[in-house]
Design a protein around this motif. Structure first.
Motif, PDB file in Angstrom:
ATOM      1  N   LEU A 218       0.913  -1.161  -0.142  1.00  0.00           N
ATOM      2  CA  LEU A 218       0.004   0.045   0.074  1.00  0.00           C
ATOM      3  C   LEU A 218       0.859   1.020   0.003  1.00  0.00           C
ATOM      4  CD1 LEU A 218      -2.573  -1.176   2.545  1.00  0.00           C
ATOM      5  CD2 LEU A 218      -2.984  -0.782   0.164  1.00  0.00           C
ATOM      6  N   SER A 219       2.054   1.351   0.773  1.00  0.00           N
ATOM      7  CA  SER A 219       2.730   2.336   0.827  1.00  0.00           C
ATOM      8  C   SER A 219       3.557   2.779  -0.577  1.00  0.00           C
ATOM      9  CB  SER A 219       4.035   2.072   1.700  1.00  0.00           C
ATOM     10  OG  SER A 219       3.210   2.049   2.954  1.00  0.00           O
ATOM     11  N   THR A 220       4.136   1.624  -1.336  1.00  0.00           N
ATOM     12  CA  THR A 220       4.565   1.623  -2.522  1.00  0.00           C
ATOM     13  C   THR A 220       3.681   2.408  -3.600  1.00  0.00           C
ATOM     14  OG1 THR A 220       6.103  -0.073  -2.204  1.00  0.00           O
ATOM     15  CG2 THR A 220       5.888   0.553  -4.453  1.00  0.00           C
ATOM     16  N   LEU A 221       2.793   1.676  -3.569  1.00  0.00           N
ATOM     17  CA  LEU A 221       1.306   2.465  -4.269  1.00  0.00           C
ATOM     18  C   LEU A 221       1.079   3.724  -4.163  1.00  0.00           C
ATOM     19  CD1 LEU A 221      -0.697   2.030  -6.651  1.00  0.00           C
ATOM     20  CD2 LEU A 221      -2.283   1.057  -5.224  1.00  0.00           C
ATOM     21  N   SER A 222       0.965   3.926  -2.875  1.00  0.00           N
ATOM     22  CA  SER A 222       0.673   5.583  -2.566  1.00  0.00           C
ATOM     23  C   SER A 222       1.794   6.372  -3.121  1.00  0.00           C
ATOM     24  CB  SER A 222       0.806   5.544  -0.967  1.00  0.00           C
ATOM     25  OG  SER A 222       0.558   6.846  -0.389  1.00  0.00           O
ATOM     26  N   GLU A 223       2.972   5.977  -3.006  1.00  0.00           N
ATOM     27  CA  GLU A 223       3.998   6.659  -3.523  1.00  0.00           C
ATOM     28  C   GLU A 223       4.178   6.851  -5.016  1.00  0.00           C
ATOM     29  OE1 GLU A 223       7.664   5.005  -1.976  1.00  0.00           O
ATOM     30  OE2 GLU A 223       7.136   5.315   0.126  1.00  0.00           O
ATOM     31  N   GLN A 224       3.742   5.747  -5.648  1.00  0.00           N
ATOM     32  CA  GLN A 224       3.644   5.710  -7.157  1.00  0.00           C
ATOM     33  C   GLN A 224       2.559   6.661  -7.542  1.00  0.00           C
ATOM     34  OE1 GLN A 224       5.959   4.212  -9.362  1.00  0.00           O
ATOM     35  NE2 GLN A 224       7.064   3.845  -7.516  1.00  0.00           N
TER      36      GLN A 224
ATOM     37  N   CYS B 154      -1.282  13.497  -6.770  1.00  0.00           N
ATOM     38  CA  CYS B 154      -2.329  13.272  -5.748  1.00  0.00           C
ATOM     39  C   CYS B 154      -1.989  12.684  -4.507  1.00  0.00           C
ATOM     40  CB  CYS B 154      -3.642  12.779  -6.535  1.00  0.00           C
ATOM     41  SG  CYS B 154      -5.213  12.821  -5.259  1.00  0.00           S
ATOM     42  N   ASP B 155      -2.071  13.333  -3.484  1.00  0.00           N
ATOM     43  CA  ASP B 155      -1.586  12.266  -2.288  1.00  0.00           C
ATOM     44  C   ASP B 155      -2.839  11.378  -2.007  1.00  0.00           C
ATOM     45  OD1 ASP B 155      -0.149  11.745  -0.082  1.00  0.00           O
ATOM     46  OD2 ASP B 155      -0.546  13.303   0.987  1.00  0.00           O
ATOM     47  N   VAL B 156      -2.457  10.191  -1.833  1.00  0.00           N
ATOM     48  CA  VAL B 156      -3.425   9.054  -1.389  1.00  0.00           C
ATOM     49  C   VAL B 156      -2.652   8.174  -0.578  1.00  0.00           C
ATOM     50  CG1 VAL B 156      -4.887   7.280  -2.254  1.00  0.00           C
ATOM     51  CG2 VAL B 156      -4.659   8.968  -3.963  1.00  0.00           C
ATOM     52  N   SER B 157      -3.097   8.270   0.797  1.00  0.00           N
ATOM     53  CA  SER B 157      -2.391   7.872   1.702  1.00  0.00           C
ATOM     54  C   SER B 157      -2.702   6.250   1.672  1.00  0.00           C
ATOM     55  CB  SER B 157      -2.653   8.427   3.129  1.00  0.00           C
ATOM     56  OG  SER B 157      -3.988   7.546   3.484  1.00  0.00           O
ATOM     57  N   PRO B 158      -1.688   5.426   2.249  1.00  0.00           N
ATOM     58  CA  PRO B 158      -1.916   4.095   2.243  1.00  0.00           C
ATOM     59  C   PRO B 158      -3.123   3.474   3.009  1.00  0.00           C
ATOM     60  CG  PRO B 158       0.595   4.827   2.899  1.00  0.00           C
ATOM     61  CD  PRO B 158      -0.270   5.946   2.863  1.00  0.00           C
ATOM     62  N   GLN B 159      -3.439   4.584   4.090  1.00  0.00           N
ATOM     63  CA  GLN B 159      -4.545   4.133   4.765  1.00  0.00           C
ATOM     64  C   GLN B 159      -5.694   4.403   4.017  1.00  0.00           C
ATOM     65  OE1 GLN B 159      -2.147   6.403   5.958  1.00  0.00           O
ATOM     66  NE2 GLN B 159      -1.043   5.179   7.535  1.00  0.00           N
ATOM     67  N   THR B 160      -5.756   5.485   3.246  1.00  0.00           N
ATOM     68  CA  THR B 160      -7.007   5.653   2.453  1.00  0.00           C
ATOM     69  C   THR B 160      -7.168   4.636   1.468  1.00  0.00           C
ATOM     70  OG1 THR B 160      -6.670   8.047   2.362  1.00  0.00           O
ATOM     71  CG2 THR B 160      -7.999   7.087   0.708  1.00  0.00           C
ATOM     72  N   LEU B 161      -5.900   4.141   0.808  1.00  0.00           N
ATOM     73  CA  LEU B 161      -6.145   2.840  -0.160  1.00  0.00           C
ATOM     74  C   LEU B 161      -6.470   1.535   0.603  1.00  0.00           C
ATOM     75  CD1 LEU B 161      -2.814   3.446  -1.887  1.00  0.00           C
ATOM     76  CD2 LEU B 161      -4.813   3.653  -2.725  1.00  0.00           C
TER      77      LEU B 161
ATOM     78  N   LYS C 292     -12.666  10.002  -1.622  1.00  0.00           N
ATOM     79  CA  LYS C 292     -12.974  11.322  -2.372  1.00  0.00           C
ATOM     80  C   LYS C 292     -13.073  11.198  -3.802  1.00  0.00           C
ATOM     81  CE  LYS C 292     -11.594  14.653   1.100  1.00  0.00           C
ATOM     82  NZ  LYS C 292     -10.909  15.748   1.375  1.00  0.00           N
ATOM     83  N   LEU C 293     -13.744  11.761  -4.894  1.00  0.00           N
ATOM     84  CA  LEU C 293     -13.612  11.563  -6.307  1.00  0.00           C
ATOM     85  C   LEU C 293     -12.369  11.883  -6.668  1.00  0.00           C
ATOM     86  CD1 LEU C 293     -15.310  11.010  -8.807  1.00  0.00           C
ATOM     87  CD2 LEU C 293     -16.085  13.301  -8.760  1.00  0.00           C
ATOM     88  N   THR C 294     -11.664  12.960  -6.294  1.00  0.00           N
ATOM     89  CA  THR C 294     -10.213  13.520  -6.828  1.00  0.00           C
ATOM     90  C   THR C 294      -9.525  12.017  -6.612  1.00  0.00           C
ATOM     91  OG1 THR C 294      -9.588  14.286  -4.874  1.00  0.00           O
ATOM     92  CG2 THR C 294     -10.797  15.737  -6.528  1.00  0.00           C
ATOM     93  N   LYS C 295      -9.396  11.566  -5.482  1.00  0.00           N
ATOM     94  CA  LYS C 295      -8.492  10.675  -5.479  1.00  0.00           C
ATOM     95  C   LYS C 295      -8.806   9.249  -6.084  1.00  0.00           C
ATOM     96  CE  LYS C 295      -7.274  12.255  -0.794  1.00  0.00           C
ATOM     97  NZ  LYS C 295      -6.115  12.116   0.131  1.00  0.00           N
ATOM     98  N   LEU C 296     -10.066   9.110  -6.337  1.00  0.00           N
ATOM     99  CA  LEU C 296     -10.558   7.927  -7.179  1.00  0.00           C
ATOM    100  C   LEU C 296      -9.976   8.163  -8.849  1.00  0.00           C
ATOM    101  CD1 LEU C 296     -12.234   5.271  -7.165  1.00  0.00           C
ATOM    102  CD2 LEU C 296     -14.320   6.527  -7.422  1.00  0.00           C
ATOM    103  N   ILE C 297     -10.160   9.358  -9.110  1.00  0.00           N
ATOM    104  CA  ILE C 297      -9.747   9.533 -10.382  1.00  0.00           C
ATOM    105  C   ILE C 297      -8.347   9.401 -10.646  1.00  0.00           C
ATOM    106  CG2 ILE C 297      -9.658  11.706 -11.989  1.00  0.00           C
ATOM    107  CD1 ILE C 297     -12.442  12.674 -11.088  1.00  0.00           C
TER     108      ILE C 297
END
Length: 71
Positions: A15-21, A28-35, A46-51
């Motif tokens: 999850l951390s690697t995906l967040s960084e990528q 867009c900052d998507v935290s590992p916790q959000t993922l 949030k829609l912006t993160k989903l996009i």
């Protein structure tokens, strides 16, 4: 299986690697916790993160949330 988790595991990403990528590619900052919460369906995202996630994987939002099998 959750589509996001399926896509992430195909890359063998944590999850951390995906967040960084995602942050690196989409700015867009998507935290590992959000993922994690999105993968477990325990929280809306949030829609912006989903996009940003859909853009990162080059798939539609409908595919990502399981509404369509078309990428």
């Amino acid at each position: 299986m959750n589509r996001l988790r399926e896509l992430r595991e195909k890359q063998n990403y944590s999850l951390s690697t995906l967040s960084e990528q995602i942050k690196s590619k989409t700015r867009c900052d998507v935290s590992p916790q959000t993922l994690m919460r999105f993968e477990k369906h325990s929280s809306d995202i949030k829609l912006t993160k989903l996009i940003s996630i859909a853009d990162y994987y080059n798939v539609s939002i409908d595919y990502l949330v399981g509404r369509s099998d078309e990428r």
